[in-house]
Design a protein around this motif. Structure first.
Motif, PDB file in Angstrom:
ATOM      1  N   HIS A  90      79.301  81.354  20.969  1.00 18.23           N
ATOM      2  CA  HIS A  90      78.519  80.650  19.940  1.00 18.23           C
ATOM      3  C   HIS A  90      77.665  79.552  20.562  1.00 18.23           C
ATOM      4  O   HIS A  90      77.699  78.397  20.140  1.00 18.23           O
ATOM      5  N   THR A  91      76.868  79.956  21.550  1.00 16.80           N
ATOM      6  CA  THR A  91      75.975  79.001  22.211  1.00 16.80           C
ATOM      7  C   THR A  91      74.927  78.465  21.241  1.00 16.80           C
ATOM      8  O   THR A  91      74.579  77.281  21.277  1.00 16.80           O
ATOM      9  N   GLY A  92      74.418  79.338  20.381  1.00 17.10           N
ATOM     10  CA  GLY A  92      73.413  78.905  19.420  1.00 17.10           C
ATOM     11  C   GLY A  92      73.926  77.807  18.502  1.00 17.10           C
ATOM     12  O   GLY A  92      73.233  76.814  18.246  1.00 17.10           O
ATOM     13  N   LYS A  93      75.139  77.978  18.020  1.00 15.14           N
ATOM     14  CA  LYS A  93      75.766  76.965  17.159  1.00 15.14           C
ATOM     15  C   LYS A  93      75.903  75.643  17.908  1.00 15.14           C
ATOM     16  O   LYS A  93      75.616  74.566  17.348  1.00 15.14           O
ATOM     17  N   THR A  94      76.321  75.722  19.157  1.00 16.74           N
ATOM     18  CA  THR A  94      76.495  74.517  19.964  1.00 16.74           C
ATOM     19  C   THR A  94      75.182  73.769  20.137  1.00 16.74           C
ATOM     20  O   THR A  94      75.117  72.547  19.975  1.00 16.74           O
ATOM     21  N   LEU A  95      74.108  74.504  20.460  1.00 24.95           N
ATOM     22  CA  LEU A  95      72.804  73.875  20.648  1.00 24.95           C
ATOM     23  C   LEU A  95      72.251  73.321  19.340  1.00 24.95           C
ATOM     24  O   LEU A  95      71.743  72.194  19.289  1.00 24.95           O
ATOM     25  N   GLU A  96      72.340  74.121  18.289  1.00 28.43           N
ATOM     26  CA  GLU A  96      71.804  73.714  16.986  1.00 28.43           C
ATOM     27  C   GLU A  96      72.461  72.427  16.496  1.00 28.43           C
ATOM     28  O   GLU A  96      71.774  71.472  16.084  1.00 28.43           O
ATOM     29  N   LEU A  97      73.779  72.369  16.536  1.00 28.51           N
ATOM     30  CA  LEU A  97      74.486  71.186  16.040  1.00 28.51           C
ATOM     31  C   LEU A  97      74.270  69.976  16.948  1.00 28.51           C
ATOM     32  O   LEU A  97      74.193  68.842  16.469  1.00 28.51           O
ATOM     33  N   ALA A  98      74.163  70.220  18.257  1.00 30.96           N
ATOM     34  CA  ALA A  98      73.916  69.108  19.175  1.00 30.96           C
ATOM     35  C   ALA A  98      72.548  68.474  18.904  1.00 30.96           C
ATOM     36  O   ALA A  98      72.407  67.242  18.890  1.00 30.96           O
TER      37      ALA A  98
END
Length: 275
Positions: A129-137
Protein backbone atom coordinates in the motif's frame (compact mmCIF):
# COMPACT_ATOMS: atom_id res chain seq x y z
CA UNK A 1 -18.33 32.85 -7.39
CA UNK A 2 -14.89 32.08 -5.98
CA UNK A 3 -11.46 33.38 -6.99
CA UNK A 4 -8.01 31.88 -6.45
CA UNK A 5 -4.49 32.11 -7.84
CA UNK A 6 -4.13 28.41 -8.61
CA UNK A 7 -6.95 25.91 -9.03
CA UNK A 8 -5.90 22.25 -8.81
CA UNK A 9 -8.47 19.65 -9.84
CA UNK A 10 -7.64 16.40 -8.07
CA UNK A 11 -6.31 15.54 -4.62
CA UNK A 12 -4.19 12.50 -5.43
CA UNK A 13 -0.41 12.38 -5.19
CA UNK A 14 0.00 14.63 -8.26
CA UNK A 15 -2.40 17.33 -7.06
CA UNK A 16 -1.08 17.39 -3.50
CA UNK A 17 2.54 17.46 -4.67
CA UNK A 18 1.80 20.40 -6.96
CA UNK A 19 0.06 22.31 -4.16
CA UNK A 20 2.86 21.74 -1.64
CA UNK A 21 5.67 22.69 -4.00
CA UNK A 22 3.84 25.80 -5.21
CA UNK A 23 3.17 26.85 -1.64
CA UNK A 24 6.78 26.29 -0.56
CA UNK A 25 8.12 28.26 -3.54
CA UNK A 26 5.50 31.03 -3.51
CA UNK A 27 3.74 31.16 -0.12
CA UNK A 28 1.74 34.24 -1.17
CA UNK A 29 -0.27 32.22 -3.68
CA UNK A 30 -3.86 31.32 -2.89
CA UNK A 31 -4.28 27.65 -3.83
CA UNK A 32 -7.55 25.73 -4.11
CA UNK A 33 -7.58 21.92 -4.28
CA UNK A 34 -10.86 20.36 -5.47
CA UNK A 35 -12.17 16.80 -5.25
CA UNK A 36 -15.56 15.23 -5.85
CA UNK A 37 -15.04 12.85 -2.91
CA UNK A 38 -16.14 13.44 0.68
CA UNK A 39 -12.56 12.78 1.83
CA UNK A 40 -9.58 14.06 -0.19
CA UNK A 41 -7.77 10.72 0.21
CA UNK A 42 -10.57 8.90 -1.61
CA UNK A 43 -8.75 8.72 -4.94
CA UNK A 44 -6.84 6.38 -7.20
CA UNK A 45 -3.50 7.24 -5.58
CA UNK A 46 -4.70 5.87 -2.24
CA UNK A 47 -5.21 2.38 -3.68
CA UNK A 48 -1.92 2.13 -5.60
CA UNK A 49 -0.16 -0.97 -4.29
CA UNK A 50 3.14 -0.82 -6.16
CA UNK A 51 6.13 1.32 -5.30
CA UNK A 52 7.83 4.37 -6.76
CA UNK A 53 11.04 4.58 -8.78
CA UNK A 54 14.01 6.09 -6.97
CA UNK A 55 16.11 7.44 -9.87
CA UNK A 56 19.88 7.65 -9.48
CA UNK A 57 22.48 9.30 -11.72
CA UNK A 58 24.78 6.29 -11.35
CA UNK A 59 22.16 3.84 -12.69
CA UNK A 60 23.59 2.58 -16.01
CA UNK A 61 20.45 0.61 -16.90
CA UNK A 62 17.89 3.27 -16.07
CA UNK A 63 17.06 4.43 -19.59
CA UNK A 64 17.09 0.88 -20.99
CA UNK A 65 14.64 -0.37 -18.36
CA UNK A 66 12.28 2.60 -18.62
CA UNK A 67 12.07 2.11 -22.38
CA UNK A 68 11.50 -1.61 -21.92
CA UNK A 69 8.70 -0.97 -19.42
CA UNK A 70 7.04 1.43 -21.89
CA UNK A 71 7.53 -0.71 -25.02
CA UNK A 72 10.10 1.77 -26.36
CA UNK A 73 7.67 4.72 -26.38
CA UNK A 74 9.17 7.00 -23.71
CA UNK A 75 10.84 10.30 -24.50
CA UNK A 76 14.61 10.02 -24.15
CA UNK A 77 14.89 13.65 -23.09
CA UNK A 78 12.37 13.13 -20.28
CA UNK A 79 14.14 9.95 -19.15
CA UNK A 80 17.42 11.87 -19.06
CA UNK A 81 15.79 14.70 -17.09
CA UNK A 82 14.33 12.20 -14.62
CA UNK A 83 17.69 10.54 -14.09
CA UNK A 84 19.63 13.81 -13.93
CA UNK A 85 17.37 15.66 -11.50
CA UNK A 86 15.15 12.94 -10.07
CA UNK A 87 17.47 11.76 -7.32
CA UNK A 88 17.95 15.26 -5.89
CA UNK A 89 14.23 16.10 -6.06
CA UNK A 90 13.27 12.72 -4.63
CA UNK A 91 15.64 13.16 -1.70
CA UNK A 92 14.85 16.79 -0.90
CA UNK A 93 11.08 16.60 -1.36
CA UNK A 94 9.97 13.08 -0.49
CA UNK A 95 12.66 11.70 1.82
CA UNK A 96 13.56 14.88 3.70
CA UNK A 97 10.43 17.04 3.52
CA UNK A 98 7.44 14.67 3.38
CA UNK A 99 9.23 11.63 4.83
CA UNK A 100 6.74 8.82 4.10
CA UNK A 101 7.39 5.51 5.84
CA UNK A 102 9.12 3.55 3.08
CA UNK A 103 10.30 0.04 3.93
CA UNK A 104 13.73 -0.09 5.58
CA UNK A 105 16.05 -2.79 6.90
CA UNK A 106 17.22 -3.23 10.48
CA UNK A 107 19.95 -0.64 9.89
CA UNK A 108 17.44 1.92 8.69
CA UNK A 109 18.54 1.77 5.06
CA UNK A 110 15.88 1.94 2.35
CA UNK A 111 14.72 -1.35 0.85
CA UNK A 112 14.21 -1.73 -2.90
CA UNK A 113 12.23 -4.16 -5.03
CA UNK A 114 11.66 -4.77 -8.75
CA UNK A 115 8.57 -4.16 -10.84
CA UNK A 116 7.51 -4.44 -14.47
CA UNK A 117 10.52 -4.53 -16.81
CA UNK A 118 13.07 -3.25 -14.30
CA UNK A 119 16.18 -5.40 -14.39
CA UNK A 120 17.34 -4.43 -10.91
CA UNK A 121 15.71 -3.31 -7.65
CA UNK A 122 15.11 0.45 -7.76
CA UNK A 123 11.53 0.66 -6.43
CA UNK A 124 10.81 2.06 -2.96
CA UNK A 125 7.68 0.71 -1.33
CA UNK A 126 5.63 0.30 1.83
CA UNK A 127 4.19 -3.20 1.88
CA UNK A 128 1.40 -3.47 -0.66
CA UNK A 129 0.00 0.00 0.00
CA UNK A 130 2.64 2.48 -1.11
CA UNK A 131 -0.01 4.75 -2.62
CA UNK A 132 -1.86 5.00 0.69
CA UNK A 133 1.39 5.80 2.48
CA UNK A 134 2.29 8.59 0.05
CA UNK A 135 -1.23 10.02 -0.14
CA UNK A 136 -1.68 10.25 3.63
CA UNK A 137 1.84 11.58 4.17
CA UNK A 138 1.21 14.41 1.69
CA UNK A 139 -2.23 15.18 3.15
CA UNK A 140 -0.90 15.18 6.71
CA UNK A 141 1.93 17.48 5.66
CA UNK A 142 -0.59 20.01 4.34
CA UNK A 143 -3.06 19.80 7.20
CA UNK A 144 -0.61 19.67 10.12
CA UNK A 145 1.83 22.38 9.04
CA UNK A 146 0.90 25.96 9.92
CA UNK A 147 2.76 27.23 6.85
CA UNK A 148 0.01 26.02 4.50
CA UNK A 149 -2.76 28.42 5.45
CA UNK A 150 -2.88 29.46 1.78
CA UNK A 151 -4.05 25.98 0.68
CA UNK A 152 -7.77 25.19 0.81
CA UNK A 153 -9.21 21.73 0.09
CA UNK A 154 -12.74 21.78 -1.31
CA UNK A 155 -14.45 18.37 -1.08
CA UNK A 156 -17.69 17.09 -2.65
CA UNK A 157 -17.32 19.40 -5.64
CA UNK A 158 -17.17 17.89 -9.13
CA UNK A 159 -15.51 19.79 -11.95
CA UNK A 160 -17.93 20.13 -14.86
CA UNK A 161 -15.91 22.10 -17.37
CA UNK A 162 -12.99 24.48 -17.72
CA UNK A 163 -13.79 28.14 -18.30
CA UNK A 164 -12.30 29.66 -21.45
CA UNK A 165 -12.96 33.18 -22.79
CA UNK A 166 -13.58 31.69 -26.22
CA UNK A 167 -16.58 29.67 -25.06
CA UNK A 168 -17.70 31.38 -21.86
CA UNK A 169 -16.74 35.03 -22.36
CA UNK A 170 -19.22 37.87 -21.99
CA UNK A 171 -18.31 39.31 -25.39
CA UNK A 172 -18.30 37.65 -28.80
CA UNK A 173 -15.00 39.40 -29.52
CA UNK A 174 -13.33 37.27 -26.86
CA UNK A 175 -13.26 34.41 -29.37
CA UNK A 176 -10.33 36.22 -30.98
CA UNK A 177 -8.28 36.27 -27.80
CA UNK A 178 -5.38 33.93 -27.15
CA UNK A 179 -6.66 30.57 -25.97
CA UNK A 180 -6.44 30.25 -22.21
CA UNK A 181 -8.17 28.69 -19.23
CA UNK A 182 -9.37 31.07 -16.52
CA UNK A 183 -11.12 28.72 -14.10
CA UNK A 184 -13.74 25.99 -13.90
CA UNK A 185 -17.40 25.32 -13.22
CA UNK A 186 -17.93 23.08 -10.20
CA UNK A 187 -21.00 21.16 -9.08
CA UNK A 188 -21.54 21.42 -5.32
CA UNK A 189 -22.52 17.85 -4.44
CA UNK A 190 -24.20 18.88 -1.19
CA UNK A 191 -26.24 21.87 -2.35
CA UNK A 192 -26.60 20.56 -5.93
CA UNK A 193 -25.60 23.96 -7.26
CA UNK A 194 -23.08 24.98 -9.91
CA UNK A 195 -20.48 27.53 -8.84
CA UNK A 196 -17.90 29.42 -10.86
CA UNK A 197 -14.25 29.47 -9.79
CA UNK A 198 -11.99 31.97 -11.52
CA UNK A 199 -8.26 31.29 -11.34
CA UNK A 200 -5.05 32.65 -12.82
CA UNK A 201 -3.73 29.12 -13.34
CA UNK A 202 -5.45 25.74 -13.52
CA UNK A 203 -3.75 22.38 -12.97
CA UNK A 204 -5.46 19.16 -14.01
CA UNK A 205 -4.48 16.28 -11.73
CA UNK A 206 -7.59 14.18 -12.34
CA UNK A 207 -6.00 10.80 -13.05
CA UNK A 208 -6.77 8.24 -15.74
CA UNK A 209 -9.84 6.76 -17.41
CA UNK A 210 -9.78 3.03 -16.62
CA UNK A 211 -13.20 3.15 -14.97
CA UNK A 212 -14.93 3.73 -18.31
CA UNK A 213 -14.31 0.03 -18.98
CA UNK A 214 -16.50 -2.74 -17.56
CA UNK A 215 -13.57 -4.60 -15.99
CA UNK A 216 -10.70 -2.67 -14.42
CA UNK A 217 -8.59 -2.41 -11.27
CA UNK A 218 -8.89 1.31 -10.61
CA UNK A 219 -11.29 3.33 -8.49
CA UNK A 220 -14.63 4.35 -10.01
CA UNK A 221 -13.53 7.98 -10.03
CA UNK A 222 -10.88 7.22 -12.65
CA UNK A 223 -13.15 8.05 -15.56
CA UNK A 224 -11.27 10.61 -17.63
CA UNK A 225 -13.12 13.79 -16.63
CA UNK A 226 -9.99 15.92 -16.77
CA UNK A 227 -9.04 14.59 -20.19
CA UNK A 228 -12.49 15.41 -21.57
CA UNK A 229 -12.37 18.93 -20.14
CA UNK A 230 -8.87 19.45 -21.52
CA UNK A 231 -9.97 18.28 -24.96
CA UNK A 232 -12.92 20.68 -24.98
CA UNK A 233 -10.50 23.47 -24.07
CA UNK A 234 -8.43 22.43 -27.11
CA UNK A 235 -5.43 21.12 -25.19
CA UNK A 236 -3.27 18.53 -26.92
CA UNK A 237 -3.72 15.01 -25.57
CA UNK A 238 -0.95 12.47 -26.20
CA UNK A 239 -0.33 8.83 -25.27
CA UNK A 240 -4.05 8.24 -24.92
CA UNK A 241 -3.58 4.60 -25.88
CA UNK A 242 -1.93 3.91 -22.53
CA UNK A 243 -4.66 2.78 -20.15
CA UNK A 244 -3.73 1.01 -16.93
CA UNK A 245 -4.86 -2.60 -16.63
CA UNK A 246 -3.24 -5.02 -14.20
CA UNK A 247 -2.85 -8.64 -15.29
CA UNK A 248 -2.87 -9.98 -11.72
CA UNK A 249 -6.41 -9.67 -10.37
CA UNK A 250 -8.87 -11.87 -8.50
CA UNK A 251 -12.49 -12.32 -9.49
CA UNK A 252 -14.77 -12.27 -6.45
CA UNK A 253 -18.24 -13.60 -7.30
CA UNK A 254 -19.51 -12.76 -3.80
CA UNK A 255 -19.39 -9.03 -4.56
CA UNK A 256 -20.89 -9.08 -8.01
CA UNK A 257 -17.77 -10.20 -9.81
CA UNK A 258 -15.66 -7.23 -8.77
CA UNK A 259 -12.03 -7.66 -9.72
CA UNK A 260 -9.38 -6.47 -7.34
CA UNK A 261 -5.66 -6.13 -7.75
CA UNK A 262 -3.08 -8.55 -6.44
CA UNK A 263 0.12 -6.61 -5.87
CA UNK A 264 2.30 -6.23 -8.94
CA UNK A 265 5.22 -6.67 -6.56
CA UNK A 266 4.49 -10.38 -6.98
CA UNK A 267 5.77 -10.17 -10.53
CA UNK A 268 8.67 -7.98 -9.46
CA UNK A 269 9.76 -10.66 -7.02
CA UNK A 270 9.66 -13.34 -9.71
CA UNK A 271 6.07 -14.60 -9.88
CA UNK A 272 5.10 -15.94 -13.31
CA UNK A 273 1.64 -15.59 -14.88
CA UNK A 274 0.30 -18.98 -15.94
CA UNK A 275 -2.78 -19.73 -17.98
Amino acid sequence: MMTTDVLILGTGVAGLTAAINLSLLKPHLKILLVTRAKRPEDCNSFWAQGGIIHPKKSDDFFSFDIQAASSQTSSESIISLLQERGEEIFRSFLLETINPSFARDEKGDLLYTKEAAHSLPRILYHGDHTGKTLELALLNFITTKNIFSNITILTEHTAIDLITPEHHGISLKQRYEKKRVVGAYLLDGVKNEVIKVLSKKVILATGGLSAIYLNHTNTEGSRGDGMAMAKRAQASLINMEFVQFHPTTLHDASVGGKRFLISEALRGEGAVLDR
